[in-house]
Write a protein that holds these residues in place. Structure first.
Motif, PDB file in Angstrom:
ATOM      1  N   LEU A  68       0.844  -1.200   0.000  1.00 41.55           N
ATOM      2  CA  LEU A  68       0.000   0.000   0.000  1.00 41.55           C
ATOM      3  C   LEU A  68       0.877   1.247   0.000  1.00 41.55           C
ATOM      4  CD1 LEU A  68      -2.672  -0.884   2.753  1.00 41.55           C
ATOM      5  CD2 LEU A  68      -3.073  -0.736   0.278  1.00 41.55           C
ATOM      6  N   LEU A 437      -9.493   2.829  -1.593  1.00 40.86           N
ATOM      7  CA  LEU A 437      -8.141   2.595  -2.117  1.00 40.86           C
ATOM      8  C   LEU A 437      -7.598   1.252  -1.648  1.00 40.86           C
ATOM      9  CD1 LEU A 437      -6.002   5.857  -1.658  1.00 40.86           C
ATOM     10  CD2 LEU A 437      -6.377   4.540  -3.743  1.00 40.86           C
ATOM     11  N   ASP A 441      -6.766  -1.990  -3.897  1.00 43.37           N
ATOM     12  CA  ASP A 441      -5.388  -2.483  -3.956  1.00 43.37           C
ATOM     13  C   ASP A 441      -5.316  -3.954  -3.528  1.00 43.37           C
ATOM     14  OD1 ASP A 441      -4.306  -0.272  -4.980  1.00 43.37           O
ATOM     15  OD2 ASP A 441      -3.033   0.248  -3.274  1.00 43.37           O
ATOM     16  N   TRP A 442      -6.063  -4.275  -2.469  1.00 37.82           N
ATOM     17  CA  TRP A 442      -6.019  -5.657  -1.981  1.00 37.82           C
ATOM     18  C   TRP A 442      -6.669  -6.616  -2.963  1.00 37.82           C
ATOM     19  CZ3 TRP A 442      -7.296  -4.928   3.921  1.00 37.82           C
ATOM     20  CH2 TRP A 442      -6.139  -4.479   4.557  1.00 37.82           C
ATOM     21  N   TRP A 444      -6.847  -6.254  -6.175  1.00 35.37           N
ATOM     22  CA  TRP A 444      -5.905  -6.381  -7.287  1.00 35.37           C
ATOM     23  C   TRP A 444      -4.753  -7.314  -6.903  1.00 35.37           C
ATOM     24  CZ3 TRP A 444      -6.154  -5.125 -12.253  1.00 35.37           C
ATOM     25  CH2 TRP A 444      -4.973  -5.112 -13.003  1.00 35.37           C
ATOM     26  N   ARG A 451       2.435  -6.135  -6.031  1.00 35.10           N
ATOM     27  CA  ARG A 451       2.457  -5.108  -4.985  1.00 35.10           C
ATOM     28  C   ARG A 451       2.931  -3.842  -5.666  1.00 35.10           C
ATOM     29  NH1 ARG A 451       1.686  -7.997  -0.503  1.00 35.10           N
ATOM     30  NH2 ARG A 451       2.129  -6.339   0.943  1.00 35.10           N
ATOM     31  N   HIS A 452       2.059  -2.829  -5.667  1.00 35.99           N
ATOM     32  CA  HIS A 452       2.305  -1.696  -6.543  1.00 35.99           C
ATOM     33  C   HIS A 452       3.014  -0.523  -5.899  1.00 35.99           C
ATOM     34  CE1 HIS A 452       0.799  -3.241 -10.214  1.00 35.99           C
ATOM     35  NE2 HIS A 452      -0.104  -3.877  -9.499  1.00 35.99           N
TER      36      HIS A 452
END
Ligand SMILES: Cc1cc2nc3c(=O)[nH]c(=O)nc-3n(C[C@H](O)[C@H](O)[C@H](O)COP(=O)(O)OP(=O)(O)OC[C@H]3O[C@@H](n4cnc5c(N)ncnc54)[C@H](O)[C@@H]3O)c2cc1C
Length: 480
Positions: A68, A437, A441-442, A444, A451-452
């Motif tokens: 994150l 958000l 993110d999770w 994805w 992990r972006h």
């Protein structure tokens, strides 16, 4: 209750103010909750924090492991409290409080300014403890602030980069060995996630190394992981860690940490039942400290000026109403307080150092200040414990949930506990945008294993520890 008519915009107005001033030091879980409750009362509030943001620490490991970005779990204090600021009785000041001058009822700021208070709520939380070995801090960063999370992220990702550059296979190994000291909730979630990064996130992106061969080793001095959980859940957590590829060493006492690795002792039991302590050395360029917690130094500073007692971790031992017997206008809440819950007045219980404890203490301290201003008696603190959760990694978690107002405790683990953990953490995040958000993110990450938040600045050459580790020969093995 009436609102103050003279809206106060500068801290210096205190002495002429018609309403009492409450200074809140620290805007973490405890301080934020206290500010929200007090903002509805006829008091002037000054919130002081050394950072400009409120941080959701339970998801800090996600920032450290590049899952994150920082703004998903932190928000500017000014923005979070903008409604209260607009009401006219709350001021936010960014600065570090260095000490408390109880003779003049002032907190002393980093610039030397004295900030007067009529009532004080100290909520400055906790920090790392290296058990007297502060020299280990530079080799083994702990995880408490966003700065710590960025350091860990940089070191972990740098280690994989260094391994790809290293052509000598023996020298490559320590770059691909990650040691985590302490198997409490933070150590366990760090270990599980690092293993996932090595197994799933990075393996297709390097050519010379196979990231799946990286070792993640979790060292715990006690006999079990997640020591505060029941034995069966602790055992389940250990099994889930092993399934994720983590090597778990319990009963491993760390004796030294250097730029080259970690020294530890373990008791070796022979087949004939005799035992002896054996010293080991684990070559590792990346060590993470998740073992010890100490209260903010403001606790000891307060003890010096008031004579109040602190426990071994430096937490202030407070009265049932969360204030000091000698200075009833000074309250201490959250991780800085050693407090008891009087839910059952005949059988007070110790309040754990967790975010619900800090929030509930912040609320009680604020309400007690209001009650005393109304000429009423302050009430004893009553902690509602909803149980404990710990995540281990993808689809792996344990939960011991207390059903409210009953003595029923539900224990579960695996996928159901993990989904429950996800739900609780998204729910308690501050702000709708952050919840969205994190949820996206999770989702994805779940389907792609990516992990972006893998960007880090300050290249390894600026990191003294990893620079030294690269340019100096490995440490000799320790004497046996
Ligand atoms: C990595 C990690 C994971 C965690 N996971 C969980 C979890 O899953 N569930 C759970 O319930 N709890 C968890 N906790 C514990 C929980 O976060 C704490 O119990 C909670 O944050 C305590 O709240 P607090 O208000 O006392 O302190 P904090 O939230 O730490 O806030 C303290 C504030 O004081 C400020 N401050 C400190 N010193 C000064 C100073 N001298 N002057 C001015 N400001 C100062 C800091 O900047 C900070 O904003 C975790 C903690 C960590 C570190």
């Amino acid at each position: 209750m009436n609102r103050p008519t003279n809206a106060i915009s500068t801290p210096d107005a205190a002495k002429t103010s018609a309403v009492p001033r409450v200074v809140i030091v620290g805007c973490g879980f405890g301080g934020l909750e206290a500010a929200r409750v007090l903002s509805k009362a006829a008091v002037e509030i000054i919130v002081v924090d050394r950072t400009n943001h409120h941080l959701f620490q339970p998801l800090l490991y996600q920032v450290a492991t590049a899952g994150l970005p920082a703004p998903a779990i932190a928000g500017p204090i000014r923005h979070i409290l903008r409604g209260e600021i607009a009401r006219g009785n709350l001021t936010v000041l960014m600065g570090e409080v260095m000490s408390i001058d109880t003779a003049s009822n002032c907190v002393v700021m980093d610039g030397g300014e004295h900030l007067h208070f009529d009532h004080l709520i100290l909520a400055s939380g906790a920090t790392h403890s290296y058990f007297g070995r502060d020299d280990w801090a530079k080799y083994a960063p702990g995880l408490k602030t966003l700065g710590d999370a960025f350091t860990i992220r940089r070191r972990v990702l740098t280690a994989f980069e260094q391994a790809e550059r290293e052509t000598d296979l023996a020298k490559r190994e320590p770059w691909l060995t990650f040691a985590i000291v302490g198997a409490g909730p933070t150590g366990v979630e760090m270990a599980g996630t690092l293993s996932e990064i090595a197994q799933h996130t990075l393996h297709a992106e390097f050519r010379r190394i196979d990231s799946r061969r990286a070792r993640v080793i979790l060292l715990e001095g006690a006999a079990k992981v997640l020591g505060s959980f029941p034995d069966d859940l602790s055992q389940r957590a250990k099994e889930q860690l092993v399934d994720l590829g983590v090597e778990v060493l319990v009963g491993a006492k760390v004796t030294n940490i250097t730029a080259f690795g970690i020294h530890y002792d373990m008791v070796d039991v022979a087949a004939d039942g005799t035992s002896q302590t054996v010293s080991h050395f684990l070559p590792s360029r990346t060590v993470i400290w998740a073992a010890g917690v100490a209260a903010s130094p403001l606790g000891r500073s307060l003890a010096k000026s008031t004579g109040c007692e602190v426990d071994r971790a430096g937490r202030v031992i407070v009265q049932p109403e969360l204030n000091l017997a000698s200075h009833p206008n000074i309250y201490v809440v959250g991780d800085l307080a050693s407090a008891k819950s009087y839910l059952d007045p005949k059988n007070p219980t110790v309040v754990p150092g967790v975010s619900p404890g800090a929030k509930q203490m912040g609320r009680t301290a604020a309400k007690n200040i209001i009650r005393r201003l109304q000429g009423k008696e302050a009430g004893a603190f009553r902690y509602l414990d909803y149980g404990a959760l710990a995540t281990i990694g993808r689809r792996a978690a344990i939960a011991a949930v207390d059903v409210p107002f009953t003595s029923i405790k539900i224990k579960f683990s695996g996928l159901s506990a993990w989904l429950f953990w996800l739900f609780v953490h998204v729910y308690f995040l501050i702000g709708f945008r952050n919840r969205m958000l994190v949820f996206m993110d999770w989702a994805w990450a779940y389907f792609t294993s990516q992990r972006h938040a893998r960007i880090f600045i300050a290249p390894y050459l600026r990191d003294t520890h990893q620079t030294v580790a690269r340019s100096e020969p490995p440490a000799p093995p320790p004497p046996v």
